[in-house]
Design a protein around this motif. Structure first.
Motif, short mmCIF file in Angstrom:
data_model
loop_
_atom_site.label_atom_id
_atom_site.label_comp_id
_atom_site.label_asym_id
_atom_site.label_seq_id
_atom_site.Cartn_x
_atom_site.Cartn_y
_atom_site.Cartn_z
N ASP A 138 25.17 82.98 38.16
CA ASP A 138 24.51 83.64 37.03
C ASP A 138 25.36 83.42 35.78
O ASP A 138 26.53 83.77 35.75
N ARG A 139 24.77 82.85 34.74
CA ARG A 139 25.52 82.53 33.53
C ARG A 139 25.21 83.50 32.39
O ARG A 139 25.49 83.23 31.24
N LYS A 140 24.63 84.68 32.72
CA LYS A 140 24.32 85.68 31.71
C LYS A 140 25.53 86.57 31.47
O LYS A 140 26.41 86.69 32.31
N LEU A 141 25.54 87.24 30.33
CA LEU A 141 26.67 88.05 29.90
C LEU A 141 26.82 89.35 30.70
O LEU A 141 27.91 89.68 31.15
N HIS A 142 25.78 90.12 30.86
CA HIS A 142 25.80 91.41 31.56
C HIS A 142 26.93 92.31 31.05
O HIS A 142 27.92 92.54 31.74
N GLY A 196 29.35 89.71 33.66
CA GLY A 196 28.75 88.42 33.96
C GLY A 196 29.65 87.30 33.50
O GLY A 196 30.87 87.34 33.70
N ASP A 243 26.76 79.64 25.98
CA ASP A 243 25.41 80.17 25.84
C ASP A 243 25.38 81.69 25.68
O ASP A 243 24.52 82.23 24.99
N SER A 244 26.30 82.40 26.35
CA SER A 244 26.28 83.87 26.31
C SER A 244 27.16 84.45 25.19
O SER A 244 27.05 85.63 24.88
N ALA A 263 25.54 86.47 22.34
CA ALA A 263 25.08 87.81 22.72
C ALA A 263 26.21 88.82 22.58
O ALA A 263 26.00 89.94 22.11
#
Length: 187
Positions: free
Chosen positions: A2-6, A24, A29-30, A33
């Motif tokens: 998972d490459r999302k920030l979270h 995350g 990319d993140s 954000a």
């Protein structure tokens, strides 16, 4: 992966600080954000210190971290139109704060799993053959270990200093090797 920030954001009233816990990945990319979160905190008029914690992050890319530092300096380095400071600064933390460490860790030992780009550069024992890794992996490992040395909770443990020295020695060895010119080749 998972490459999302979270990111989990909370305001600690006792320390007058905003804590952003990244759970995350911080990558190119993140990163926007996370910058957006800090900007939004400042636009809300909150001038408290902001702590961005990466101790629970699954991946922290070196290039994204360098870009994040520049972005955060631009946010808190400027001033508002009224000439007042925009905030009390932003710090990046790679180890859990002492208040959240377990009793074992508070006594001076905390294990940290290295993941993502960094696990390829340093083996679990910290004594991997560094000559097998790319220059980018060595620089990423150097950045990561330097970040750990910069944290007050690690106190620059001898193991971290030794690992940082080992990585630096390997980088120096490669620079010397690249600088040597074969005498049979014309200049």
């Amino acid at each position: 992966m998972d490459r999302k920030l979270h990111a989990l954001v909370k305001f600690d009233v006792s320390t007058d600080a905003v804590e952003i816990d990244v759970r995350g990945s911080l990558n190119q990319d993140s990163r926007p954000a996370l910058v957006y979160i800090v900007r939004r905190i400042r636009r809300m008029g909150i001038t408290s210190h902001v702590r961005v914690g990466f101790s629970h992050a699954t991946l922290v890319e070196s290039q994204a971290l360098a870009g994040l530092r520049n972005d955060l300096n631009a946010i808190d380095g400027g001033a508002t139109e009224g000439g007042h400071s925009t905030g009390s600064g932003v710090s990046l933390e790679f180890m859990a704060r002492p208040s959240v460490l377990s009793n074992e860790a508070a006594a001076g030992s905390k294990s940290m799993a290295l993941t993502g780009d960094f696990s390829a550069s340093i083996d679990a024992g910290g004594f991997g053959p560094l000559d097998k890794y790319s220059d980018d992996e060595l620089f990423a490992a150097s950045d990561f270990v330097f970040g750990l040395l910069d944290q007050p909770t690690t106190f620059g443990t001898p193991e971290l200093r030794a690992q940082y020295d080992t990585i630096g020695t390997e980088i120096s060895r490669r620079e010397i090797k690249d600088a040597t010119v074969d005498p049979s080749e014309p200049l």
